[in-house]
Design an enzyme around this catalytic site. Structure first.
Site, PDB file in Angstrom:
ATOM      1  N   ASN A   9       0.878  -1.159  -0.084  1.00  0.00           N
ATOM      2  CA  ASN A   9      -0.033  -0.071  -0.013  1.00  0.00           C
ATOM      3  C   ASN A   9       1.004   1.264  -0.050  1.00  0.00           C
ATOM      4  O   ASN A   9       1.513   1.576   1.206  1.00  0.00           O
ATOM      5  CB  ASN A   9      -0.872  -0.087   1.379  1.00  0.00           C
ATOM      6  CG  ASN A   9      -1.527   1.162   1.239  1.00  0.00           C
ATOM      7  OD1 ASN A   9      -1.822   1.928   0.545  1.00  0.00           O
ATOM      8  ND2 ASN A   9      -2.181   1.390   2.488  1.00  0.00           N
ATOM      9  N   TRP A  10       0.881   1.934  -1.050  1.00  0.00           N
ATOM     10  CA  TRP A  10       1.912   3.025  -1.262  1.00  0.00           C
ATOM     11  C   TRP A  10       1.308   4.283  -0.750  1.00  0.00           C
ATOM     12  O   TRP A  10       2.155   4.940  -0.308  1.00  0.00           O
ATOM     13  CB  TRP A  10       2.424   3.309  -2.818  1.00  0.00           C
ATOM     14  CG  TRP A  10       3.068   2.024  -3.690  1.00  0.00           C
ATOM     15  CD1 TRP A  10       2.972   0.730  -3.124  1.00  0.00           C
ATOM     16  CD2 TRP A  10       3.554   2.287  -4.711  1.00  0.00           C
ATOM     17  NE1 TRP A  10       3.931   0.171  -4.051  1.00  0.00           N
ATOM     18  CE2 TRP A  10       3.993   1.003  -5.013  1.00  0.00           C
ATOM     19  CE3 TRP A  10       3.695   2.949  -5.777  1.00  0.00           C
ATOM     20  CZ2 TRP A  10       4.807   0.817  -6.233  1.00  0.00           C
ATOM     21  CZ3 TRP A  10       4.253   3.030  -7.010  1.00  0.00           C
ATOM     22  CH2 TRP A  10       4.954   1.707  -7.299  1.00  0.00           C
ATOM     23  N   LYS A  11       0.216   4.271  -0.300  1.00  0.00           N
ATOM     24  CA  LYS A  11      -0.596   5.332   0.068  1.00  0.00           C
ATOM     25  C   LYS A  11      -0.254   6.787  -0.798  1.00  0.00           C
ATOM     26  O   LYS A  11      -0.087   6.409  -2.022  1.00  0.00           O
ATOM     27  CB  LYS A  11      -0.011   5.890   1.398  1.00  0.00           C
ATOM     28  CG  LYS A  11      -0.218   4.577   2.578  1.00  0.00           C
ATOM     29  CD  LYS A  11       0.081   4.733   3.978  1.00  0.00           C
ATOM     30  CE  LYS A  11      -0.332   3.399   4.627  1.00  0.00           C
ATOM     31  NZ  LYS A  11       0.041   3.769   6.324  1.00  0.00           N
ATOM     32  N   HIS A  99      -9.753   1.329   4.687  1.00  0.00           N
ATOM     33  CA  HIS A  99      -8.167   1.518   5.622  1.00  0.00           C
ATOM     34  C   HIS A  99      -8.377   2.334   6.723  1.00  0.00           C
ATOM     35  O   HIS A  99      -9.368   3.407   6.534  1.00  0.00           O
ATOM     36  CB  HIS A  99      -7.272   2.041   4.413  1.00  0.00           C
ATOM     37  CG  HIS A  99      -5.946   2.103   5.107  1.00  0.00           C
ATOM     38  ND1 HIS A  99      -5.377   3.200   5.753  1.00  0.00           N
ATOM     39  CD2 HIS A  99      -4.627   1.375   5.122  1.00  0.00           C
ATOM     40  CE1 HIS A  99      -4.025   2.751   6.280  1.00  0.00           C
ATOM     41  NE2 HIS A  99      -3.784   1.902   5.738  1.00  0.00           N
ATOM     42  N   GLU A 101      -7.066   5.030   7.563  1.00  0.00           N
ATOM     43  CA  GLU A 101      -6.940   6.539   7.075  1.00  0.00           C
ATOM     44  C   GLU A 101      -7.933   7.215   6.593  1.00  0.00           C
ATOM     45  O   GLU A 101      -8.490   7.978   6.795  1.00  0.00           O
ATOM     46  CB  GLU A 101      -5.493   6.663   6.233  1.00  0.00           C
ATOM     47  CG  GLU A 101      -4.219   6.493   7.070  1.00  0.00           C
ATOM     48  CD  GLU A 101      -3.101   5.801   6.540  1.00  0.00           C
ATOM     49  OE1 GLU A 101      -3.011   5.797   5.300  1.00  0.00           O
ATOM     50  OE2 GLU A 101      -2.293   5.466   7.134  1.00  0.00           O
ATOM     51  N   GLU A 171      -5.518  -4.497  10.502  1.00  0.00           N
ATOM     52  CA  GLU A 171      -4.373  -3.523  10.630  1.00  0.00           C
ATOM     53  C   GLU A 171      -4.622  -2.792  12.230  1.00  0.00           C
ATOM     54  O   GLU A 171      -5.596  -1.856  12.044  1.00  0.00           O
ATOM     55  CB  GLU A 171      -4.319  -2.403   9.626  1.00  0.00           C
ATOM     56  CG  GLU A 171      -3.978  -3.237   8.337  1.00  0.00           C
ATOM     57  CD  GLU A 171      -3.569  -2.246   7.366  1.00  0.00           C
ATOM     58  OE1 GLU A 171      -2.321  -2.463   6.960  1.00  0.00           O
ATOM     59  OE2 GLU A 171      -4.254  -1.230   7.326  1.00  0.00           O
ATOM     60  N   GLY A 177       2.380   2.716  10.671  1.00  0.00           N
ATOM     61  CA  GLY A 177       3.442   3.886  10.686  1.00  0.00           C
ATOM     62  C   GLY A 177       4.120   4.125  11.869  1.00  0.00           C
ATOM     63  O   GLY A 177       4.707   5.204  11.718  1.00  0.00           O
ATOM     64  N   SER A 217       3.351  -1.649  10.445  1.00  0.00           N
ATOM     65  CA  SER A 217       4.727  -1.712  10.915  1.00  0.00           C
ATOM     66  C   SER A 217       5.523  -3.033  10.398  1.00  0.00           C
ATOM     67  O   SER A 217       6.153  -3.481  11.232  1.00  0.00           O
ATOM     68  CB  SER A 217       5.036  -1.285  12.164  1.00  0.00           C
ATOM     69  OG  SER A 217       4.684   0.097  12.166  1.00  0.00           O
ATOM     70  N   GLY A 238       2.743  -0.728   4.269  1.00  0.00           N
ATOM     71  CA  GLY A 238       2.805   0.356   3.941  1.00  0.00           C
ATOM     72  C   GLY A 238       4.453   0.918   3.575  1.00  0.00           C
ATOM     73  O   GLY A 238       4.893   0.780   2.575  1.00  0.00           O
ATOM     74  N   GLY A 239       4.895   1.475   4.978  1.00  0.00           N
ATOM     75  CA  GLY A 239       6.168   2.002   4.381  1.00  0.00           C
ATOM     76  C   GLY A 239       7.312   1.217   3.851  1.00  0.00           C
ATOM     77  O   GLY A 239       8.042   1.588   3.177  1.00  0.00           O
TER      78      GLY A 239
HETATM   79  P1  PGA Z   1       2.725   0.514   7.547  1.00  0.00           P
HETATM   80  O1  PGA Z   1       1.256   0.836   7.063  1.00  0.00           O
HETATM   81  O2  PGA Z   1       3.343  -0.526   7.087  1.00  0.00           O
HETATM   82  O3  PGA Z   1       3.545   1.810   7.323  1.00  0.00           O
HETATM   83  O4  PGA Z   1       2.601   0.508   9.041  1.00  0.00           O
HETATM   84  C1  PGA Z   1       0.540  -0.349   6.783  1.00  0.00           C
HETATM   85  C2  PGA Z   1      -0.793  -0.004   6.213  1.00  0.00           C
HETATM   86  O5  PGA Z   1      -1.305   1.276   6.570  1.00  0.00           O
HETATM   87  O6  PGA Z   1      -1.492  -0.453   5.261  1.00  0.00           O
END
Ligand code: PGA
Length: 254
Positions: A9-11, A99, A101, A171, A177, A217, A238-239
């Site tokens: 997930n590149w956001k 998600h 967010e 999640e 993050g 994470s 994500g990251g």
């Molecule tokens: P993260 O994000 O790996 O940066 O914690 C995961 C996500 O939000 O899907």
């Protein structure tokens, strides 16, 4: 047999050239990996990069492309929104829905997410449905209730046939993050709980075939331990999905 999945997930990251380079580096990196037939790699870049992502991965059977969001309506006066059928029309096959967010920053309700899930499936997309509790909820010990409610309201309106075309991502919001990962035991405990809810609501066999991913994470160092759990079928990353080498290492962590 359920799929082992690593989804990136590149956001809201990367510009066009960076995105193309990252896709190429991931494709190159995976060329030397042994990918089993039950494995799937999903790339979820921002909307403008869906088409180049599809073009660059079209011939690689184990890579699919996902959007990070879609609207619940098929078309109309919704300035700034993108429909599931538009996403499907550029060749993407999956879409992340719910998600944290989207839930927290954009105030998306369970009811809205439930509609998006149906819209995605109607357009031929496979939803990657996210759920997970916030830190105060875990501290209060109500994390199971929170996740159960999110699934009841956002996902369990699906029929026996529809639920088969779903990926679930657990999640915990406190792990996204933050560099704080759920322990392997915490992840397995929640994933097992989610599967038990699927068994209760749907057939045993259906529940056993749904992939449940862990996100929060998850990185090149901890993926192996997390993925070793019986009910953890991969990760939503994500990251660490923004660096080809880390992402490829995570794909190779099964
Ligand atoms: P993260 O994000 O790996 O940066 O914690 C995961 C996500 O939000 O899907």
């Amino acid at each position: 047999m359920r799929k082992k999945i690593v989804a990136g997930n590149w956001k809201m990251n990367k510009n066009y050239n960076e995105a193309c380079n990252l896709i190429s580096s991931i494709v190159d990196g995976l060329r030397n990996s042994v990918i089993s037939p039950e494995q799937l790699v999903i790339l979820a870049p921002p909307f403008p990069f869906l088409e180049p992502a599809v073009a660059r991965t079209e011939e690689i059977e184990y890579i699919s492309v996902s959007a990070q969001n879609c609207h619940s309506e098929e078309k109309g006066a919704f300035t700034g929104e993108v429909s599931a059928s538009m996403i499907r029309s550029v060749g993407a096959t999956h879409v992340i829905i719910g998600h944290s967010e989207r839930r927290n920053i954009f105030n998306e309700s369970d009811e809205f997410l439930a509609k998006k899930v149906l819209a995605a499936q109607n357009a031929g997309l496979i939803p990657i449905f996210c759920c997970g509790e916030m830190l105060p909820e875990r501290e209060k010990g109500i994390h199971f209730q929170v996740v159960e409610e999110q699934l009841n309201k956002g996902l369990f309106h699906l029929t026996q046939q529809e639920i088969k075309k779903i990926i679930i991502a657990y999640e915990p919001v406190w792990a996204i993050g933050t560099g704080v990962t759920a322990t392997s035991a915490q992840a397995q405990e929640m994933h097992k709980f989610i599967r038990s809810l699927l068994i209760k609501k749907y057939k045993n066999e259906t529940a056993e075939n749904i992939s449940i991913l862990y996100g929060g994470s998850c990185n090149a160092k901890n993926a192996k331990e997390l993925f070793a759990n019986a009910d953890v079928d991969g990760g939503l990353i994500g990251g660490a999905s923004l660096t080809a080498q880390d992402f490829v290492t995570i794909v190779n962590s099964f």
